[in-house]
Design a protein around this motif. Structure first.
Motif, mmCIF file in Angstrom:
data_model
loop_
_atom_site.group_PDB
_atom_site.id
_atom_site.type_symbol
_atom_site.label_atom_id
_atom_site.label_comp_id
_atom_site.label_asym_id
_atom_site.label_seq_id
_atom_site.Cartn_x
_atom_site.Cartn_y
_atom_site.Cartn_z
ATOM 1 N N GLY A 1 -4.011 -6.322 -2.198
ATOM 2 C CA GLY A 1 -5.074 -7.208 -2.645
ATOM 3 C C GLY A 1 -6.396 -6.513 -2.893
ATOM 4 N N GLU A 2 -6.408 -5.182 -2.859
ATOM 5 C CA GLU A 2 -7.649 -4.448 -3.074
ATOM 6 C C GLU A 2 -7.485 -3.388 -4.148
ATOM 7 O OE1 GLU A 2 -10.551 -3.456 -0.276
ATOM 8 O OE2 GLU A 2 -9.446 -4.303 1.416
ATOM 9 N N MET B 1 0.817 -1.204 0.000
ATOM 10 C CA MET B 1 0.000 0.000 0.000
ATOM 11 C C MET B 1 0.851 1.254 0.000
ATOM 12 S SD MET B 1 -3.043 -1.178 2.589
ATOM 13 C CE MET B 1 -3.545 0.500 2.889
ATOM 14 N N SER B 2 2.046 1.172 0.595
ATOM 15 C CA SER B 2 2.917 2.348 0.610
ATOM 16 C C SER B 2 3.357 2.753 -0.789
ATOM 17 C CB SER B 2 4.146 2.082 1.488
ATOM 18 O OG SER B 2 4.866 0.966 1.008
ATOM 19 N N ARG C 1 -9.838 3.729 -1.314
ATOM 20 C CA ARG C 1 -10.083 2.286 -1.273
ATOM 21 C C ARG C 1 -11.495 2.008 -1.791
ATOM 22 N NH1 ARG C 1 -8.072 -2.070 2.220
ATOM 23 N NH2 ARG C 1 -6.886 -0.557 3.453
ATOM 24 N N SER C 2 -11.593 1.271 -2.881
ATOM 25 C CA SER C 2 -12.891 1.071 -3.539
ATOM 26 C C SER C 2 -13.894 0.365 -2.631
ATOM 27 C CB SER C 2 -12.713 0.272 -4.835
ATOM 28 O OG SER C 2 -11.901 0.990 -5.739
ATOM 29 N N SER C 3 -13.437 -0.621 -1.862
ATOM 30 C CA SER C 3 -14.367 -1.404 -1.047
ATOM 31 C C SER C 3 -14.898 -0.627 0.155
ATOM 32 C CB SER C 3 -13.692 -2.692 -0.562
ATOM 33 O OG SER C 3 -12.564 -2.386 0.244
ATOM 34 N N GLY D 1 -9.429 9.002 -11.953
ATOM 35 C CA GLY D 1 -10.241 7.881 -12.392
ATOM 36 C C GLY D 1 -9.459 6.602 -12.591
ATOM 37 N N GLY D 2 -8.134 6.664 -12.483
ATOM 38 C CA GLY D 2 -7.312 5.475 -12.659
ATOM 39 C C GLY D 2 -7.492 4.482 -11.526
ATOM 40 N N VAL D 3 -7.091 3.258 -11.753
ATOM 41 C CA VAL D 3 -7.243 2.181 -10.784
ATOM 42 C C VAL D 3 -5.903 1.506 -10.573
ATOM 43 C CG1 VAL D 3 -8.348 -0.039 -10.304
ATOM 44 C CG2 VAL D 3 -9.656 1.785 -11.398
ATOM 45 N N ARG D 4 -5.587 1.188 -9.334
ATOM 46 C CA ARG D 4 -4.392 0.413 -9.024
ATOM 47 C C ARG D 4 -4.754 -0.585 -7.926
ATOM 48 N NH1 ARG D 4 1.262 0.728 -9.670
ATOM 49 N NH2 ARG D 4 1.002 2.510 -11.029
#
Length: 364
Positions: free
Chosen positions: A30-31, A12-13, A67-69, A23-26
């Motif tokens: 694991g999330e 995560m760091s 964090r999406s979740s 709007g990008g995703v990474r």
């Protein structure tokens, strides 16, 4: 392809130094994390000091990773879909670690705007005295089935909804949580002050629980209304403490529940003072329906001194087994008890009376 799965196992760091694009995703830890504009989440950033939900980019601080979740979109509006998981804050359900900092971090975020569900992981989590919940609709929910997520209180109070300084809060509670205590008579695992409409669904009483909940207190900010316990199960130790204490409020409801005192394992009676519900100050409306209890000294004990009153007590379709007194209503001079109905209730006992009414106060 930084937005794809090539970085799924990144720490995560790494997000702090990752390329940013709105709007990008990474993927990290694991999330999935989404790139958003920092300005819209400044209040969340200020509270989320552990960066469990949102991480500000060190490449370009105008952007952050959300964090999406966490379901934390529209942070400035009331949303019923907000969720945080205690694992994000370092919660360790190993019956060893002190998880108070993790709880306080999650509560701080919930207190920002309310309407938040805090997910409690599987296992036994040791928890000290947490900060009060001062916003409406804050709930704790187990990851799985009833009793698999255990909150083990190690302080005099573990969770508290409302306090003297807060406005009245409404809504919140627990779903499928098991509670353990330290076996200390003075412990109140849950306290409610200046709050109401709290629902505790399919929860479980486990080891060491003295008093599970105290509702209200004498004085300013102490009034509590509409506390609901449904499908409560489990056992509690045979110690001289009421399971529920009602002090200054209205509306306490237990339905469809089955809980017992572990004294039965030795074949003995409940110790004096092991009450199911103890009303020790003015309270209006108590309802216990479709509930089975076993080996409590007194299942419902109302003790009204001068200036106190208890009314609208309703018991229906219950079985209070092996009590020393099933129901005991005392009104001392200047106290009052009124509007009591007992319908289709069976009590058995080792001594005393099924229903006892005494004192020199007023009864209607």
């Amino acid at each position: 392809s930084w937005g794809g799965n090539s970085r799924r196992n990144a720490r995560m760091s790494d997000l702090k130094t990752a390329p940013v694009s709105l709007g990008g995703v990474r993927y990290a830890g694991g999330e999935e994390w989404k790139c958003v504009e920092t300005s819209g989440y400044s209040s969340l950033i200020a509270v989320d000091t552990l960066e469990a939900i949102i991480i500000v980019s060190s490449v370009d601080p105008e952007f952050s990773w959300l964090r999406s979740s966490a379901c934390w979109q529209d942070v400035g509006t009331v949303s019923p879909f907000r969720m945080v998981n205690l694992r994000w804050f370092g919660y360790m359900p190993n019956d060893a670690a002190d998880n108070t900092p993790a709880l306080n971090a999650a509560i701080a975020i919930a207190n920002m705007s309310g309407f938040t569900t805090i997910v409690v992981p599987f296992g036994i989590g040791r928890i000290g005295a947490c900060n009060p919940i001062i916003k409406s609709e804050v709930r704790f929910k187990a990851e799985g089935a009833q009793g698999h997520s255990v909150m083990k209180g190690t302080a005099s109070t573990m969770l508290q909804w409302g306090d003297d300084a807060a406005n009245v809060i409404a809504g919140g509670g627990c779903d499928y949580i098991a509670f353990q205590g330290s076996g200390v008579l003075s412990q109140r695992l849950i306290r409610c002050e200046n709050s109401g409409d709290l629902a505790f669904n399919s929860c479980k009483i486990d080891l060491g629980v003295a008093t599970l909940m105290q509702c209200g207190k004498v004085g300013d900010g102490g009034y509590v209304s509409n506390i609901h316990w449904s499908n409560l199960t489990g056992r509690c130790p045979n110690i001289a403490a009421p399971l529920f204490v009602l002090t200054n409020g209205s509306g306490f409801f237990i339905t469809g529940s089955l809980f017992y005192n572990e004294a039965y394992q030795g074949g003995g009676s409940a110790v004096d003072g092991r009450y199911g519900v103890f009303v020790n100050n003015s309270w209006n409306t108590i309802s216990i329906k479709s509930t089975f209890t076993f080996l409590f000294d007194i299942m419902l004990y109302a003790y009204m001194q001068n200036g106190m009153s208890c009314g609208d007590v309703h018991l229906e379709s219950c079985y209070f087994d092996e009590t020393n007194a099933g129901v005991w209503l005392t009104a001392l001079p200047g106290g009052a008890i009124g509007n009591v109905s007992i319908l289709n209730v069976e009590t058995t006992g080792k001594k005393g009376a099924a229903i006892r009414v005494d004192g020199g106060g007023t009864f209607t």
